[in-house]
Scaffold this motif. Structure first.
Motif, PDB file in Angstrom:
ATOM      1  N   HIS A  56      -3.098  -5.942 -10.975  1.00  0.00           N
ATOM      2  CA  HIS A  56      -4.181  -5.676 -11.942  1.00  0.00           C
ATOM      3  C   HIS A  56      -3.932  -6.403 -13.261  1.00  0.00           C
ATOM      4  O   HIS A  56      -4.877  -6.807 -13.955  1.00  0.00           O
ATOM      5  CB  HIS A  56      -4.376  -4.165 -12.163  1.00  0.00           C
ATOM      6  N   ARG A 117     -11.191  -1.739  -1.372  1.00  0.00           N
ATOM      7  CA  ARG A 117     -10.200  -1.035  -0.545  1.00  0.00           C
ATOM      8  C   ARG A 117      -8.811  -1.566  -0.897  1.00  0.00           C
ATOM      9  O   ARG A 117      -8.667  -2.703  -1.330  1.00  0.00           O
ATOM     10  CB  ARG A 117     -10.484  -1.294   0.939  1.00  0.00           C
ATOM     11  N   PRO A 118      -7.763  -0.755  -0.693  1.00  0.00           N
ATOM     12  CA  PRO A 118      -6.405  -1.137  -1.125  1.00  0.00           C
ATOM     13  C   PRO A 118      -5.914  -2.482  -0.586  1.00  0.00           C
ATOM     14  O   PRO A 118      -5.214  -3.206  -1.284  1.00  0.00           O
ATOM     15  CB  PRO A 118      -5.525   0.002  -0.588  1.00  0.00           C
ATOM     16  N   GLN A 119      -6.303  -2.835   0.653  1.00  0.00           N
ATOM     17  CA  GLN A 119      -5.763  -4.084   1.225  1.00  0.00           C
ATOM     18  C   GLN A 119      -6.533  -5.328   0.773  1.00  0.00           C
ATOM     19  O   GLN A 119      -6.135  -6.443   1.062  1.00  0.00           O
ATOM     20  CB  GLN A 119      -5.725  -4.004   2.767  1.00  0.00           C
ATOM     21  N   SER A 154      -1.817  -7.705  -3.951  1.00  0.00           N
ATOM     22  CA  SER A 154      -0.698  -6.880  -4.418  1.00  0.00           C
ATOM     23  C   SER A 154       0.427  -6.896  -3.384  1.00  0.00           C
ATOM     24  O   SER A 154       0.185  -6.726  -2.197  1.00  0.00           O
ATOM     25  CB  SER A 154      -1.195  -5.460  -4.646  1.00  0.00           C
ATOM     26  N   SER A 157       4.291  -2.500  -6.592  1.00  0.00           N
ATOM     27  CA  SER A 157       3.768  -2.026  -7.887  1.00  0.00           C
ATOM     28  C   SER A 157       4.103  -2.984  -9.026  1.00  0.00           C
ATOM     29  O   SER A 157       3.549  -2.893 -10.117  1.00  0.00           O
ATOM     30  CB  SER A 157       4.324  -0.639  -8.197  1.00  0.00           C
TER      31      SER A 157
END
Length: 199
Positions: A56, A117-119, A154, A157
């Motif tokens: 991000h 979506r996360p992926q 990503s 983290s």
């Protein structure tokens, strides 16, 4: 405008998914890899960068093109002509003249999207547009970007993979011709500057 913005994101997604990318160069530290894709007269390239910041953060920095001059020496000036929406801006970019070439300018639409979506990756898509308020000027050679931009995936983290894509037109070619034959290092140098800027 909605159609242009949708087609901008869709074109970048389509380019990224194309089969047949060939890896042409991996830098010694393996944080940068350069790929090319040829289809008829169209040459595309992809620069893959491993970056030690959250996705991000990279997205926030790369989607603001007014920061681009800090790491990309091909950008001489970059100003917002129109904020179409929160996710869309039109910029006027000028680039430094190459030897034997007139300085170039571009009017570009930059569309940014966060993943649903996360992926999915963050996206920053770029294409040329025409704007009546910014007609071509005699001091610049108006050039076109067919499809370019960033996908940011990503990894954890605190790290992400940034992929920069560009479908090369004759307008951008002088900057890349020397590079892809290996006689210039501007793509690699720019990628390393980009990583340094993000981190």
């Amino acid at each position: 405008q909605a159609y242009l913005s949708y087609s901008n994101i869709a074109a970048l997604t389509h380019l990224a998914r194309k089969p047949g990318w060939d890896i042409t160069k991996t830098l010694d530290n393996v944080s940068v890899r350069i790929w090319t894709h040829e289809e008829g007269a169209v040459l595309s390239f992809k620069v893959e960068m491993q970056v030690k910041v959250p996705s991000h953060v990279a997205f926030s920095l790369l989607s603001d093109f007014s920061l681009r001059q800090r790491w990309d020496r091909h950008f001489l000036t970059c100003k917002v002509l129109q904020a179409v929406s929160e996710e869309e801006k039109i910029y006027h970019v000028t680039s430094a003249p190459m030897t034997g070439h007139q300085p170039r300018d571009f009017v570009i639409l930059v569309s940014q999207r966060q993943p649903c979506r996360p992926q999915e990756p963050y996206m920053v898509a770029v294409r040329s547009v025409t704007l009546r308020a910014m007609p071509p000027s005699p001091e610049f050679c108006r050039s076109e970007i067919l499809c370019a931009g960033f996908q940011i995936h990503s990894n954890s983290s605190s790290s992400c993979t940034v992929c920069y894509f560009n479908q090369v037109t004759s307008g951008v070619m002088p900057y890349l011709a020397a590079n892809l034959t290996g006689s210039s290092k501007s793509i690699e140098d720019t990628a390393l500057e980009c990583i340094k800027f993000l981190e």
